[in-house]
Design a protein around this motif. Structure first.
Motif, PDB file in Angstrom:
ATOM      1  N   ARG A 163       0.798  -1.220   0.000  1.00 62.97           N
ATOM      2  CA  ARG A 163       0.000   0.000   0.000  1.00 62.97           C
ATOM      3  C   ARG A 163       0.829   1.266   0.000  1.00 62.97           C
ATOM      4  NH1 ARG A 163      -5.380  -1.535   3.409  1.00 62.97           N
ATOM      5  NH2 ARG A 163      -6.600  -1.852   1.514  1.00 62.97           N
ATOM      6  N   HIS A 173      -1.278  -5.210   2.894  1.00 63.17           N
ATOM      7  CA  HIS A 173      -2.652  -5.558   3.251  1.00 63.17           C
ATOM      8  C   HIS A 173      -2.686  -7.011   3.712  1.00 63.17           C
ATOM      9  CE1 HIS A 173      -7.162  -5.601   2.061  1.00 63.17           C
ATOM     10  NE2 HIS A 173      -6.997  -4.996   3.210  1.00 63.17           N
ATOM     11  N   ILE A 176      -8.408  -9.290   3.368  1.00 57.17           N
ATOM     12  CA  ILE A 176      -9.070  -8.887   2.119  1.00 57.17           C
ATOM     13  C   ILE A 176     -10.203  -7.928   2.444  1.00 57.17           C
ATOM     14  CG2 ILE A 176      -8.563 -11.047   0.908  1.00 57.17           C
ATOM     15  CD1 ILE A 176     -11.626 -11.703   1.347  1.00 57.17           C
ATOM     16  N   ASP A 177     -10.559  -7.086   1.474  1.00 58.76           N
ATOM     17  CA  ASP A 177     -11.694  -6.192   1.638  1.00 58.76           C
ATOM     18  C   ASP A 177     -12.830  -6.672   0.756  1.00 58.76           C
ATOM     19  OD1 ASP A 177     -10.188  -4.616   3.323  1.00 58.76           O
ATOM     20  OD2 ASP A 177      -9.497  -3.301   1.704  1.00 58.76           O
ATOM     21  N   HIS A 252     -17.243  -1.380   3.886  1.00 51.70           N
ATOM     22  CA  HIS A 252     -16.714  -2.686   3.463  1.00 51.70           C
ATOM     23  C   HIS A 252     -16.345  -3.512   4.684  1.00 51.70           C
ATOM     24  CE1 HIS A 252     -12.832  -0.866   4.493  1.00 51.70           C
ATOM     25  NE2 HIS A 252     -12.274  -2.057   4.369  1.00 51.70           N
ATOM     26  N   HIS A 254     -13.317  -5.783   6.221  1.00 53.09           N
ATOM     27  CA  HIS A 254     -11.962  -6.318   6.134  1.00 53.09           C
ATOM     28  C   HIS A 254     -11.989  -7.646   6.882  1.00 53.09           C
ATOM     29  CE1 HIS A 254      -7.454  -6.275   6.320  1.00 53.09           C
ATOM     30  NE2 HIS A 254      -7.730  -7.046   7.362  1.00 53.09           N
TER      31      HIS A 254
END
Ligand SMILES: [Zn+2]
Length: 281
Positions: A163, A173, A176-177, A252, A254
């Protein structure tokens, strides 16, 4: 004494992928002496317990390879002990290959990136708190069978992305998103014990589940949490609702997984556990 530790090859591995990628989870099945008292697999100093699956008559284990494991060939040991003092061993070798995780560029308000001393202290303290949590090894396996996704929804942030935040490389990361409407119920990916319900600086309203045997799942940025620490939950239980709390720019979920400290891709779990028995032992 029972078996000499040098007498090798007591187990015949039925399914071992030829190569494994950084950050993935694999199912390993081995045939060997039955009615062992204990059996585990050892990789890089971490122990992955195995269970006897009746249907196939084989020992099964999930093995998780941390996202930053150096690509190389590693030994894996299977160690079993019987009710006396017999020790049964096999050593296998496993090739870990480099994964191509990709890069994500993000623009965030600087207050969420360039942290003042007090906030930095809070962030470090929270990181230590989570680290300590993941070191707890629950001997009892609470999860069974195939893992499920906690929410449906499009993948908006893949696992392992490097990122670049406001022009600087900041982090990797580790989960997951999944894009989902605010308020969407977030389900437990498998049975377990709630070990954390808290509001954290980066993760916002968060829930962490201990599934036993060193396997943890985490659910971040929730709009509300609906469980409390110490609750035992079954797969599919509603843990909370999707939101955008903490460092997040849109609604969202995570979803993250730790396995014996290894940061692994949650999306590799439902697939590899598909053929695992709901009930074993
Ligand atoms: Zn995320």
């Amino acid at each position: 004494m029972g078996q000499s530790p040098y007498a090798q090859n007591h187990f015949r591995v039925e399914s071992l992928p030829k190569m494994i990628k950084q950050g993935e989870v694999y199912l390993i099945r081995a045939l060997g002496p039955t009615s062992l008292k204990s059996i585990y697999m050892e990789f890089q100093g971490a122990r992955f317990p195995m269970a006897f699956g009746e249907k196939r008559g084989a020992y099964e284990s999930l093995i998780g390879i941390d996202m930053n494991t150096r690509p190389a060939t590693y030994p894996i040991k299977i160690v079993g002990t019987d009710k006396g003092s017999g020790v049964y061993l096999s050593t296998l070798s496993l090739k870990v290959e480099k994964a191509d995780f990709g890069v994500q560029k993000l623009l965030l308000p600087s207050s969420m990136v360039d942290l003042d001393t007090k906030t930095l202290e809070r962030v470090n303290q929270e990181a230590r708190q989570l680290q300590a949590l993941f070191q707890v090894f629950r001997d009892e396996r609470l999860w069974r069978g195939a893992f499920i996704r906690p929410v449906e929804g499009k993948l908006s942030g893949a696992f392992g992305l490097s990122r670049i935040i406001n022009g600087k490389h900041r982090s990797q990361h580790t989960g997951i998103d999944l894009q989902a409407e605010e308020g969407t119920p977030v389900l437990a990916c498998n049975s377990g014990m709630i070990v954390l319900v808290d509001q954290l600086f980066f993760s916002g309203k968060s829930v962490i589940l201990d599934h036993g045997w060193g396997l943890f799942s985490m659910y971040f940025h929730l709009s509300e949490t609906l469980v409390k620490e110490g609750d035992r939950v079954n797969q599919g239980a509603i843990l909370g609702r999707v939101g955008s709390t903490g460092r997040s720019t849109e609604s969202h979920l995570h979803w993250g997984i730790r396995m014996n400290g290894a940061r692994v891709d949650p999306l590799s779990l439902p697939g590899v556990t598909k053929t695992m028995e709901k009930k074993t032992e």
